[in-house]
Write a protein that holds these residues in place. Structure first.
Motif, PDB file in Angstrom:
ATOM      1  N   MET A  69       0.837  -1.165   0.000  1.00 33.29           N
ATOM      2  CA  MET A  69       0.000   0.000   0.000  1.00 33.29           C
ATOM      3  C   MET A  69       0.890   1.239   0.000  1.00 33.29           C
ATOM      4  SD  MET A  69      -2.852   1.102   2.802  1.00 33.29           S
ATOM      5  CE  MET A  69      -3.804  -0.345   2.622  1.00 33.29           C
ATOM      6  N   PHE A  70       0.575   2.135  -0.887  1.00 32.87           N
ATOM      7  CA  PHE A  70       1.366   3.345  -1.021  1.00 32.87           C
ATOM      8  C   PHE A  70       0.697   4.493  -0.284  1.00 32.87           C
ATOM      9  CE2 PHE A  70       2.452   0.794  -4.725  1.00 32.87           C
ATOM     10  CZ  PHE A  70       3.828   0.768  -4.608  1.00 32.87           C
ATOM     11  N   HIS A  71       1.545   5.313   0.349  1.00 28.36           N
ATOM     12  CA  HIS A  71       1.041   6.478   1.067  1.00 28.36           C
ATOM     13  C   HIS A  71       1.217   7.716   0.199  1.00 28.36           C
ATOM     14  CE1 HIS A  71       0.507   4.379   4.837  1.00 28.36           C
ATOM     15  NE2 HIS A  71       1.698   3.847   4.702  1.00 28.36           N
ATOM     16  N   THR A  72       0.256   8.563   0.280  1.00 29.12           N
ATOM     17  CA  THR A  72       0.385   9.830  -0.437  1.00 29.12           C
ATOM     18  C   THR A  72       1.264  10.758   0.381  1.00 29.12           C
ATOM     19  OG1 THR A  72      -1.526  10.850   0.619  1.00 29.12           O
ATOM     20  CG2 THR A  72      -1.943   9.559  -1.384  1.00 29.12           C
ATOM     21  N   ALA A  73       1.665  11.844  -0.205  1.00 29.86           N
ATOM     22  CA  ALA A  73       2.523  12.815   0.475  1.00 29.86           C
ATOM     23  C   ALA A  73       1.809  13.396   1.680  1.00 29.86           C
ATOM     24  CB  ALA A  73       2.931  13.920  -0.494  1.00 29.86           C
ATOM     25  N   HIS A  74       0.499  13.584   1.586  1.00 33.00           N
ATOM     26  CA  HIS A  74      -0.256  14.140   2.708  1.00 33.00           C
ATOM     27  C   HIS A  74      -0.306  13.159   3.886  1.00 33.00           C
ATOM     28  CE1 HIS A  74      -1.570  17.760   0.670  1.00 33.00           C
ATOM     29  NE2 HIS A  74      -1.929  17.037  -0.395  1.00 33.00           N
ATOM     30  N   GLN A  75      -0.462  11.896   3.558  1.00 33.96           N
ATOM     31  CA  GLN A  75      -0.491  10.884   4.623  1.00 33.96           C
ATOM     32  C   GLN A  75       0.857  10.800   5.325  1.00 33.96           C
ATOM     33  OE1 GLN A  75      -1.780   7.552   2.230  1.00 33.96           O
ATOM     34  NE2 GLN A  75      -3.834   7.593   3.160  1.00 33.96           N
ATOM     35  N   LEU A  76       1.934  10.839   4.565  1.00 29.39           N
ATOM     36  CA  LEU A  76       3.272  10.796   5.154  1.00 29.39           C
ATOM     37  C   LEU A  76       3.538  12.035   6.004  1.00 29.39           C
ATOM     38  CD1 LEU A  76       5.395   9.328   2.219  1.00 29.39           C
ATOM     39  CD2 LEU A  76       4.698   8.200   4.344  1.00 29.39           C
ATOM     40  N   LEU A  77       3.094  13.186   5.533  1.00 30.57           N
ATOM     41  CA  LEU A  77       3.242  14.413   6.306  1.00 30.57           C
ATOM     42  C   LEU A  77       2.451  14.316   7.611  1.00 30.57           C
ATOM     43  CD1 LEU A  77       4.318  17.299   6.546  1.00 30.57           C
ATOM     44  CD2 LEU A  77       2.266  18.065   5.319  1.00 30.57           C
ATOM     45  N   PHE A  78       1.231  13.822   7.537  1.00 26.55           N
ATOM     46  CA  PHE A  78       0.395  13.666   8.723  1.00 26.55           C
ATOM     47  C   PHE A  78       1.041  12.698   9.717  1.00 26.55           C
ATOM     48  CE2 PHE A  78      -3.183  11.643  10.982  1.00 26.55           C
ATOM     49  CZ  PHE A  78      -3.693  12.768  11.607  1.00 26.55           C
ATOM     50  N   LEU A  79       1.567  11.578   9.237  1.00 23.94           N
ATOM     51  CA  LEU A  79       2.240  10.606  10.120  1.00 23.94           C
ATOM     52  C   LEU A  79       3.490  11.226  10.757  1.00 23.94           C
ATOM     53  CD1 LEU A  79       1.963   7.299   8.041  1.00 23.94           C
ATOM     54  CD2 LEU A  79       0.796   7.858  10.182  1.00 23.94           C
ATOM     55  N   GLY A  80       4.216  12.017  10.002  1.00 24.33           N
ATOM     56  CA  GLY A  80       5.404  12.695  10.538  1.00 24.33           C
ATOM     57  C   GLY A  80       5.040  13.687  11.634  1.00 24.33           C
ATOM     58  N   ILE A  81       3.951  14.434  11.410  1.00 22.21           N
ATOM     59  CA  ILE A  81       3.497  15.390  12.431  1.00 22.21           C
ATOM     60  C   ILE A  81       3.050  14.644  13.684  1.00 22.21           C
ATOM     61  CG2 ILE A  81       1.693  17.089  12.973  1.00 22.21           C
ATOM     62  CD1 ILE A  81       1.906  18.008  10.013  1.00 22.21           C
ATOM     63  N   GLN A  82       2.311  13.561  13.533  1.00 23.98           N
ATOM     64  CA  GLN A  82       1.883  12.752  14.681  1.00 23.98           C
ATOM     65  C   GLN A  82       3.086  12.245  15.471  1.00 23.98           C
ATOM     66  OE1 GLN A  82      -0.646   9.681  12.984  1.00 23.98           O
ATOM     67  NE2 GLN A  82      -2.388  10.512  14.142  1.00 23.98           N
ATOM     68  N   LEU A  83       4.091  11.756  14.765  1.00 27.20           N
ATOM     69  CA  LEU A  83       5.293  11.253  15.416  1.00 27.20           C
ATOM     70  C   LEU A  83       6.002  12.368  16.181  1.00 27.20           C
ATOM     71  CD1 LEU A  83       7.335   8.963  15.897  1.00 27.20           C
ATOM     72  CD2 LEU A  83       8.473   9.674  13.792  1.00 27.20           C
ATOM     73  N   ALA A  84       6.129  13.534  15.570  1.00 24.15           N
ATOM     74  CA  ALA A  84       6.804  14.656  16.220  1.00 24.15           C
ATOM     75  C   ALA A  84       6.043  15.100  17.468  1.00 24.15           C
ATOM     76  CB  ALA A  84       6.951  15.821  15.243  1.00 24.15           C
ATOM     77  N   ILE A  85       4.726  15.168  17.395  1.00 21.68           N
ATOM     78  CA  ILE A  85       3.921  15.559  18.556  1.00 21.68           C
ATOM     79  C   ILE A  85       4.049  14.521  19.664  1.00 21.68           C
ATOM     80  CG2 ILE A  85       1.539  15.879  19.365  1.00 21.68           C
ATOM     81  CD1 ILE A  85       0.962  17.246  16.653  1.00 21.68           C
ATOM     82  N   SER A  86       4.017  13.249  19.318  1.00 19.79           N
ATOM     83  CA  SER A  86       4.150  12.181  20.319  1.00 19.79           C
ATOM     84  C   SER A  86       5.492  12.257  21.044  1.00 19.79           C
ATOM     85  CB  SER A  86       4.005  10.807  19.657  1.00 19.79           C
ATOM     86  OG  SER A  86       2.713  10.642  19.136  1.00 19.79           O
ATOM     87  N   VAL A  87       6.558  12.438  20.286  1.00 20.01           N
ATOM     88  CA  VAL A  87       7.894  12.545  20.882  1.00 20.01           C
ATOM     89  C   VAL A  87       7.976  13.785  21.775  1.00 20.01           C
ATOM     90  CG1 VAL A  87      10.338  12.938  20.375  1.00 20.01           C
ATOM     91  CG2 VAL A  87       9.058  11.214  19.095  1.00 20.01           C
ATOM     92  N   ALA A  88       7.422  14.903  21.313  1.00 20.31           N
ATOM     93  CA  ALA A  88       7.439  16.133  22.114  1.00 20.31           C
ATOM     94  C   ALA A  88       6.656  15.939  23.418  1.00 20.31           C
ATOM     95  CB  ALA A  88       6.864  17.288  21.305  1.00 20.31           C
ATOM     96  N   LEU A  89       5.520  15.286  23.373  1.00 23.66           N
ATOM     97  CA  LEU A  89       4.731  15.041  24.586  1.00 23.66           C
ATOM     98  C   LEU A  89       5.465  14.121  25.556  1.00 23.66           C
ATOM     99  CD1 LEU A  89       1.122  14.757  23.124  1.00 23.66           C
ATOM    100  CD2 LEU A  89       2.053  16.580  24.549  1.00 23.66           C
ATOM    101  N   ILE A  90       6.096  13.088  25.037  1.00 22.01           N
ATOM    102  CA  ILE A  90       6.858  12.173  25.897  1.00 22.01           C
ATOM    103  C   ILE A  90       7.996  12.923  26.575  1.00 22.01           C
ATOM    104  CG2 ILE A  90       8.430  10.189  25.872  1.00 22.01           C
ATOM    105  CD1 ILE A  90       6.567   9.000  23.676  1.00 22.01           C
ATOM    106  N   LEU A  91       8.722  13.724  25.841  1.00 21.63           N
ATOM    107  CA  LEU A  91       9.811  14.509  26.422  1.00 21.63           C
ATOM    108  C   LEU A  91       9.275  15.514  27.445  1.00 21.63           C
ATOM    109  CD1 LEU A  91      12.036  15.137  23.269  1.00 21.63           C
ATOM    110  CD2 LEU A  91      12.474  13.568  25.187  1.00 21.63           C
TER     111      LEU A  91
END
Length: 140
Positions: free
Chosen positions: A1-23
């Motif tokens: 399954m291929f991800h669109t650029a928007h999906q990858l951007l959304f996943l990247g933002i989710q990851l960054a927010i999760s890491v920031a909250l954990i820190l």
């Protein structure tokens, strides 16, 4: 399954927010002193904790565990208190019997008889034998 650029951007933002909250939670817990390795800093702290545990407890003699995880404290009237880590703080109980004490060389395993308080093994070095002998006078 291929991800669109928007999906990858959304996943990247989710990851960054999760890491920031954990820190952020980690930083806040360290600032509040949660989860630290609680140790006794010295004799002055032992005296303060004994007084805080039993109002009017006037320390005459004490023996502190080498690692700072607990202490035995005697007041001027002969009462003996066991101080030990209890969660992230220290708690004290007056001892009225030597029934819960066991000596093994430099180590004294001692409890108060209170099942919620439990027992602790203190490394008292050469003082372990002296304190074990003095505890035999409790409840006599």
């Amino acid at each position: 399954m291929f991800h669109t650029a928007h999906q990858l951007l959304f996943l990247g933002i989710q990851l960054a927010i999760s890491v920031a909250l954990i820190l952020g939670v980690t930083w806040m817990a360290s600032r509040l002193g949660l989860g630290g390795d609680v140790r006794l800093a010295g004799e002055a702290e032992v005296r303060e904790l004994a007084e805080a545990s039993v109002c009017g407890f006037d320390t005459a003699d004490l023996a502190m565990d080498r690692a700072g995880i607990g202490a035995l404290v005697r007041d001027r009237t002969g009462r003996v208190m066991l101080l030990r880590r209890h969660g992230a703080q220290f708690a004290g109980r007056l001892l009225d019997s030597h029934a819960f004490a066991r000596l093994d060389r430099n180590f004294l395993t001692i409890g108060s008889g209170d099942p919620h308080f439990g027992q602790v093994t203190l490394d008292l070095g050469d003082q372990a034998q002296v304190w074990a002998a003095s505890l035999r006078r409790l409840g006599a």
